[in-house]
Scaffold this active site. Sequence first.
Site, PDB file in Angstrom:
ATOM      1  N   LYS A  65     -90.538 -58.560 -46.086  1.00 23.04           N
ATOM      2  CA  LYS A  65     -90.091 -57.192 -45.837  1.00 23.04           C
ATOM      3  C   LYS A  65     -91.169 -56.308 -45.206  1.00 23.04           C
ATOM      4  CE  LYS A  65     -85.819 -56.962 -47.587  1.00 23.04           C
ATOM      5  NZ  LYS A  65     -84.677 -56.363 -46.868  1.00 23.04           N
ATOM      6  N   SER A  90     -88.437 -66.461 -48.465  1.00 22.68           N
ATOM      7  CA  SER A  90     -88.574 -65.052 -48.106  1.00 22.68           C
ATOM      8  C   SER A  90     -89.453 -64.216 -49.022  1.00 22.68           C
ATOM      9  CB  SER A  90     -87.174 -64.432 -48.009  1.00 22.68           C
ATOM     10  OG  SER A  90     -86.387 -64.805 -49.129  1.00 22.68           O
TER      11      SER A  90
END
Lengths: 319, 319
Positions: free
Chosen positions: B52, B302
């Site tokens: 992110k 992720s």
Amino acid sequence: MALTLNDIEKARDRISSYVIKTPLIRLQNLDSYLGCEVYIKAECMQTTGAFKLRGAMNKVLSLTEEELRHGIVAASSGNHGKALAYAAKMLGVKAAIVLPYTAAKVKVDTIRAWGAEIVQCDVSERFEVAERLCRERGAVLVPPYNDEEIMAGQGTAGLEIMEQCPGLDTVVVPVSGGGLIGGVSTAVKAVSPQTRVYGAEPAVLPRYTASLKAGRPVRVEPSGTVADALVSQIPGEICFPCVAANTDAIADVGEEYILKGMKLLLLEGKILCEPSSAIGIGAVLQGLLPIRSTDRVCFLISGGSVSLEQIARLERISI
Amino acid sequence: MALTLNDIEKARDRISSYVIKTPLIRLQNLDSYLGCEVYIKAECMQTTGAFKLRGAMNKVLSLTEEELRHGIVAASSGNHGKALAYAAKMLGVKAAIVLPYTAAKVKVDTIRAWGAEIVQCDVSERFEVAERLCRERGAVLVPPYNDEEIMAGQGTAGLEIMEQCPGLDTVVVPVSGGGLIGGVSTAVKAVSPQTRVYGAEPAVLPRYTASLKAGRPVRVEPSGTVADALVSQIPGEICFPCVAANTDAIADVGEEYILKGMKLLLLEGKILCEPSSAIGIGAVLQGLLPIRSTDRVCFLISGGSVSLEQIARLERISI
């Protein structure tokens, strides 16, 4: 005759199709915790879960068919036994593994699953039991560390480290009998004499610190340790001179710091290893090694045989 | 205007000094479990613990000083909030993070530690709450995915994957609103059109499968999922066309398989990730993706924001 770079290069050629060239990983998120540029050699990602397969494979592949006819026997706190069981299975050789009652259950189960015979005993008796089995059966004893072929095999991890990250300032290696650090330090110093090699052993089993001081292998009192793969009481007599010649210092690491290292590597580094393998990181956390902030430091993460239960117990440890 | 390779390359230049070029790691020990040659892109090792930061940094760095004067606001299930809070701290900007009551405590604590204001609400209300805060304060809303600069930032992970391991057959990406897979698939297909890109979303929140079938963003019923970073109910309208154009298939993965993937990656791969990040591995374990044994497959892992408590709960999961 001392171990040479040539022995280790021969071992590399012999075992290359059986072992994984494990990743060397840059772990930038650990830099601020350890005060240096952090790298790991991820032998926890090796086949059988530890570097031990390197030495075991090199040893078994150097034996003749005749020598292997009555099988092989190993005394092991776990990872060596796993490696031997796997090597025996791959090469179609009979194996019996002697291991202490204290060995982690996850290791014992795996050895059994690979078809090896398991003989359990007290940690102090394991070498006697293994020798007796060999006499009775005519089998070959494969020692966990005190053997040139074993050390040469482990040393291949050192060759890979210097090939994967040339110009490293420091390599930190977990220490028990001295098979791993004997091989790795010989390889590293031969390829890159200016690279420092440090060992890390449990403070409760300071066999290398005591022996280097005495100038010969010295036996220390037995002791339990969270580093259950580093329980040797005395350096191997074949390993000792290699370690003495090629190692810059040995750190004696507290139990709490070993677990701090494991928790840090897991939660911040995202790498799972067994407690023994985090001892080098523990040594730096405890302030035992002269590391500079600009140093590129590679921690050899020797194995990853660990259960969810052991991981959950890290809850009580603060980093 | 659709996202282009050029946008992603610009993002790479803009954020390069703020983000980690995370390792791409070969995990040979997972090959037999997943039936292919396994690689991971370890965004769990990214600063702030997830990919992110790439999008968040690219977005904030593209805003003017005037725009940043009243601070930034983000609505986030956790990792986006962490990334924004970190970016704001680094650039000296005020940040308020709106996140659902269900966000993992470890994420909330970290955001608070970085000095951001925390506003908690129901997961369905988080965008409204964030918009209200922006109106009241004159702050800038930084959306978690439905934004070209955000997608371009996430896409830099795709550029790195193809640079670190050219000629990959397949890349598998976790899917929520579509910011990550939108950016990554655009980058991968631009650089290597023959590489397949698959997405994996929770079967209980099949927003992309439903939307691709309908040919437009479709809202699905809200649902809890162990993949607590993949809770979007509807594809971002800016993300959707990128995903539709550049993704070969989307797998809808069962809850149990997400956790199996996490446990496999941890115990056999030795890599710690959060449940959401293991969904691609779960998809293969569940047999949802057409993978061949000779394929070189990279799973984008992720994020790694996970507590020891969550790890311990994997005990009941069989791999």
